[in-house]
Motif scaffolding. Structure first.
Motif, mmCIF file in Angstrom:
data_model
loop_
_atom_site.group_PDB
_atom_site.id
_atom_site.type_symbol
_atom_site.label_atom_id
_atom_site.label_comp_id
_atom_site.label_asym_id
_atom_site.label_seq_id
_atom_site.Cartn_x
_atom_site.Cartn_y
_atom_site.Cartn_z
ATOM 1 N N PHE A 186 24.486 4.370 16.094
ATOM 2 C CA PHE A 186 25.920 4.448 16.381
ATOM 3 C C PHE A 186 26.470 5.718 15.760
ATOM 4 O O PHE A 186 25.793 6.387 14.991
ATOM 5 C CB PHE A 186 26.659 3.213 15.849
ATOM 6 C CG PHE A 186 26.539 2.987 14.357
ATOM 7 C CD1 PHE A 186 25.443 2.309 13.843
ATOM 8 C CD2 PHE A 186 27.522 3.435 13.487
ATOM 9 C CE1 PHE A 186 25.321 2.084 12.471
ATOM 10 C CE2 PHE A 186 27.410 3.214 12.114
ATOM 11 C CZ PHE A 186 26.312 2.540 11.604
ATOM 12 N N ILE A 187 27.675 6.088 16.176
ATOM 13 C CA ILE A 187 28.330 7.262 15.600
ATOM 14 C C ILE A 187 29.172 6.748 14.431
ATOM 15 O O ILE A 187 30.096 5.964 14.636
ATOM 16 C CB ILE A 187 29.251 7.952 16.625
ATOM 17 C CG1 ILE A 187 28.540 8.175 17.956
ATOM 18 C CG2 ILE A 187 29.786 9.259 16.068
ATOM 19 C CD1 ILE A 187 27.493 9.208 17.966
ATOM 20 N N ASN A 188 28.857 7.163 13.218
ATOM 21 C CA ASN A 188 29.597 6.633 12.069
ATOM 22 C C ASN A 188 30.950 7.313 11.926
ATOM 23 O O ASN A 188 31.330 8.159 12.736
ATOM 24 C CB ASN A 188 28.762 6.751 10.788
ATOM 25 C CG ASN A 188 28.583 8.191 10.344
ATOM 26 O OD1 ASN A 188 29.256 9.084 10.824
ATOM 27 N ND2 ASN A 188 27.670 8.419 9.430
ATOM 28 N N SER A 208 41.846 9.955 8.772
ATOM 29 C CA SER A 208 41.329 11.251 8.333
ATOM 30 C C SER A 208 39.810 11.243 8.211
ATOM 31 O O SER A 208 39.239 12.101 7.534
ATOM 32 C CB SER A 208 41.988 11.662 7.009
ATOM 33 O OG SER A 208 41.793 10.659 6.050
ATOM 34 N N THR A 209 39.136 10.309 8.880
ATOM 35 C CA THR A 209 37.672 10.328 8.862
ATOM 36 C C THR A 209 37.159 11.522 9.649
ATOM 37 O O THR A 209 37.897 12.104 10.456
ATOM 38 C CB THR A 209 37.090 9.056 9.504
ATOM 39 O OG1 THR A 209 37.616 8.950 10.828
ATOM 40 C CG2 THR A 209 37.423 7.812 8.718
ATOM 41 N N GLY A 210 35.892 11.845 9.418
ATOM 42 C CA GLY A 210 35.282 12.968 10.130
ATOM 43 C C GLY A 210 35.362 12.787 11.634
ATOM 44 O O GLY A 210 35.565 13.744 12.385
ATOM 45 N N PHE A 217 38.130 14.106 16.913
ATOM 46 C CA PHE A 217 39.100 13.710 17.943
ATOM 47 C C PHE A 217 40.232 14.733 18.001
ATOM 48 O O PHE A 217 40.586 15.230 19.078
ATOM 49 C CB PHE A 217 39.627 12.308 17.607
ATOM 50 C CG PHE A 217 40.720 11.802 18.513
ATOM 51 C CD1 PHE A 217 40.591 11.830 19.892
ATOM 52 C CD2 PHE A 217 41.878 11.263 17.972
ATOM 53 C CE1 PHE A 217 41.591 11.330 20.719
ATOM 54 C CE2 PHE A 217 42.880 10.764 18.792
ATOM 55 C CZ PHE A 217 42.737 10.812 20.162
ATOM 56 N N TYR A 218 40.774 15.086 16.825
ATOM 57 C CA TYR A 218 41.879 16.060 16.801
ATOM 58 C C TYR A 218 41.396 17.408 17.341
ATOM 59 O O TYR A 218 42.104 18.074 18.102
ATOM 60 C CB TYR A 218 42.433 16.217 15.386
ATOM 61 C CG TYR A 218 42.852 14.908 14.743
ATOM 62 C CD1 TYR A 218 43.420 13.897 15.517
ATOM 63 C CD2 TYR A 218 42.659 14.666 13.389
ATOM 64 C CE1 TYR A 218 43.778 12.690 14.957
ATOM 65 C CE2 TYR A 218 43.019 13.452 12.814
ATOM 66 C CZ TYR A 218 43.582 12.464 13.601
ATOM 67 O OH TYR A 218 43.926 11.271 13.053
ATOM 68 N N ALA A 219 40.185 17.785 16.946
ATOM 69 C CA ALA A 219 39.655 19.077 17.406
ATOM 70 C C ALA A 219 39.464 19.088 18.928
ATOM 71 O O ALA A 219 39.586 20.137 19.558
ATOM 72 C CB ALA A 219 38.331 19.378 16.706
ATOM 73 N N THR A 234 39.219 7.178 -3.309
ATOM 74 C CA THR A 234 39.633 5.912 -2.722
ATOM 75 C C THR A 234 39.107 5.778 -1.312
ATOM 76 O O THR A 234 38.720 4.703 -0.894
ATOM 77 C CB THR A 234 41.166 5.782 -2.717
ATOM 78 O OG1 THR A 234 41.691 6.903 -2.041
ATOM 79 C CG2 THR A 234 41.721 5.686 -4.115
ATOM 80 N N CYS A 235 39.125 6.886 -0.577
ATOM 81 C CA CYS A 235 38.660 6.820 0.803
ATOM 82 C C CYS A 235 37.164 6.520 0.881
ATOM 83 O O CYS A 235 36.684 6.063 1.908
ATOM 84 C CB CYS A 235 38.941 8.140 1.526
ATOM 85 S SG CYS A 235 40.657 8.288 2.066
#
Lengths: 295, 240
Positions: free
Chosen positions: B37-39, A23-25, A30-32, A5-6
């Motif tokens: 751009f950064i995807n 939850s995108t890469g 960002f979380y890292a 779905t994502c």
């Protein structure tokens, strides 16, 4: 939230969309980057403390040259705006190291290193070499940032520690002298163990300032939480899989909460440390503890 | 300090084996869709990513993407932090004094004004990205130039009323206009600026430039570049 779905966000709505979006890469990076900030704190704090300790001892040393070094270090860093130092130290270190390597590795290089505004060393002297994987370029940038933080906060810590050493009651040191201890023994056995209780309020403040100074990483080109918050929050057109309007305010709000949480946690830990260090000390805090224990 | 010394030592030891491969570092801005751009996966994406990867494949180079702020993109190329700029950079005589360009891989394209009203004052305050040919044009046009570090900020300035209009590459502004539900609109005439978009290289890197120029010629001839242009900029974009 399956990967299926994502993979096609345009068909999603509401929470499912949000779940996939968060939850995108890019969000994982960002979380890292919160880890990057914590790593900076974890590495810088002990380094700055060590530098500060050396600085404080140097500024109290009997040897005049050593004393001059210690005092100059603290006076210089304290007198220059932080931000100037944060911009200066990494560039100076980087160019200094590259220049040294340039002299060693490329003695036959005839072109000047400084050309107008540009600083150009031979390819073999580049740090890191342009053939090194990107991860090392990032690690190098991070290390330069750590060095800058350590130099600046080391000077502040040196000042706090020197003040704390002066605050240890003279009577304590005189008693040690009366017992026939040498200067070195007095410093190690009496002065240093007792100074911590005087140093802690100052060091605690410094720690808070250090936490709040971490967004300067962004200024040094490290991809930290501020970088990603700005990058993720800015308006996204349909060139991206998850288009959205300008959401920077929400991302910066998240950063605000993170920093508030960090300061709250630090306050709790510092007040605990203050209480336990006050034990047996000739201070108001120590006296209060003694009375409480006696009652 | 210790960490620095450690990293330096590691960098020195890594250098030994890393030198084997022919790595070319490509510097881009990562904030100029659909050019680059950064995807959402956190990778560099866009027309220039696809083009750059294809060029590297055909030229037999191992390429690595590096993201760098626009305002320091030329100094960092010159000092060797990467080997080529592929960031929607128009070929201009002024830039040619500092760096060299490959032949263009996007034909000279139009720049356009975008605003929130039809009757925006184009000689009032106009926002543009720092160090672009558009910023230079605005400054010379007699309007008051409001410079911003990124395209996003340039557009945001129009939205919050700080500027009367934004001036940028038409292809870069198009998604904002198309998806604004009528909030943004084109104002005034399109203006042709620059000599197309090319890759920026250090003046000393003549060998690499010749290699990439040859590949671009080949890709123009076999229609690969045209197909990519249509894919990223839509039907009706200028092709070769």
């Amino acid at each position: 939230m399956t990967a299926g779905t994502c993979a096609d966000p345009a068909t999603l709505e509401g929470l499912a969309w949000l779940g996939c979006y968060l939850s995108t890469g890019k969000h994982m990076m960002f979380y890292a980057s919160f880890g990057t900030v914590l790593a900076l704190l974890a590495i810088t704090a002990p380094l700055a403390l060590a530098l500060g300790f050396l600085g404080a001892l140097a500024s109290r040393a009997r040897l005049l040259p050593l004393r001059i070094i210690g005092k100059t270090y603290t006076a210089m860093v304290r007198g220059v705006p932080d931000i100037v130092f944060f911009l200066f130290v990494p560039i100076a270190l980087d160019q200094g190291l590259e220049y040294l390597r340039h002299r060693i590795k490329c003695p036959d290089w005839t072109e000047p290193v400084r050309r107008g505004a540009d600083f150009v060393v031979c390819p073999a002297a580049k740090l890191p070499l342009s053939s090194t994987p990107q991860i090392w370029h990032e690690a190098y940038g991070f290390a330069l940032a750590v060095a800058a933080f350590a130099v600046v906060f080391g000077a502040f810590a040196a000042n706090v520690l020197a003040g704390a050493m002066n605050a240890v009651p003279r009577a304590q040191l005189e008693t040690a002298e009366a017992y026939g201890m040498t200067q070195r023994q007095i410093t190690r056995r009496i002065l240093i163990p007792q100074m911590w209780t005087y140093a802690l309020p100052g060091l605690g403040n410094l720690w808070m300032i250090l936490i709040k100074a971490t967004p300067l990483l962004f200024l040094l080109g490290v991809e930290d939480i501020v970088y990603w918050a700005r990058e993720l929050g800015s308006a996204k057109t349909s060139a991206y899989s998850f288009p959205h309007p300008d959401w920077r305010v929400w991302y910066f709000l998240a950063l605000l909460l993170f920093y508030l949480g960090m300061t709250k946690l630090s306050e709790v830990l510092i007040s605990r440390m203050t209480a336990s260090l006050a034990r047996g000390q000739a201070t108001l805090g120590g006296e209060a503890r003694r009375k409480a224990a006696g009652a | 300090m210790k960490k620095l010394i450690l990293t330096t030592a590691l960098a020195l030891s890594v250098a030994g084996w890393a030198q084997a491969g022919d790595v070319v570092r490509l510097g881009t801005e990562g904030a100029y869709p659909p050019y680059n751009f950064i995807n959402d996966a956190g990778e560099v994406d866009g027309y220039e990513r696809e083009l750059g990867d294809e060029i590297c494949k055909r030229a037999g180079l191992t390429c690595e993407w590096v993201v760098n702020d626009w305002d320091t993109i030329i100094p960092n190329l010159v000092s060797g932090n990467y080997d080529a700029i592929i960031a929607g950079m128009s070929i201009t005589d002024e830039r040619k004094q500092t760096i060299d360009f490959t032949q263009n891989y996007i034909p000279p394209a139009a720049s356009a004004y975008m605003s929130v009203t039809e009757d925006a004052d184009l000689s009032g305050v106009v926002s543009a990205q720092t160090g672009t040919i558009q910023a230079e044009y605005v400054a010379q046009s007699g309007a008051t130039l409001a410079e911003f570090a990124t395209l996003d900020d340039t557009v945001a300035a129009v939205k919050n009323g700080e500027a009367d209009a934004a001036f940028a590459d038409k292809d870069a502004l198009a998604p904002f206009v198309d998806e604004s539900n009528g909030e943004f609109m084109w104002v005034g005439e399109d203006i042709a600026l620059g000599g197309g978009v090319g890759m920026g290289m250090r003046k000393s890197d003549t060998e690499l430039r010749a290699k990439i120029d040859a590949v671009i010629t080949e890709m123009k001839a076999d229609g690969t570049i045209n197909a990519m242009l249509v894919k990223w900029f839509g039907e009706g974009t200028a092709t070769y």
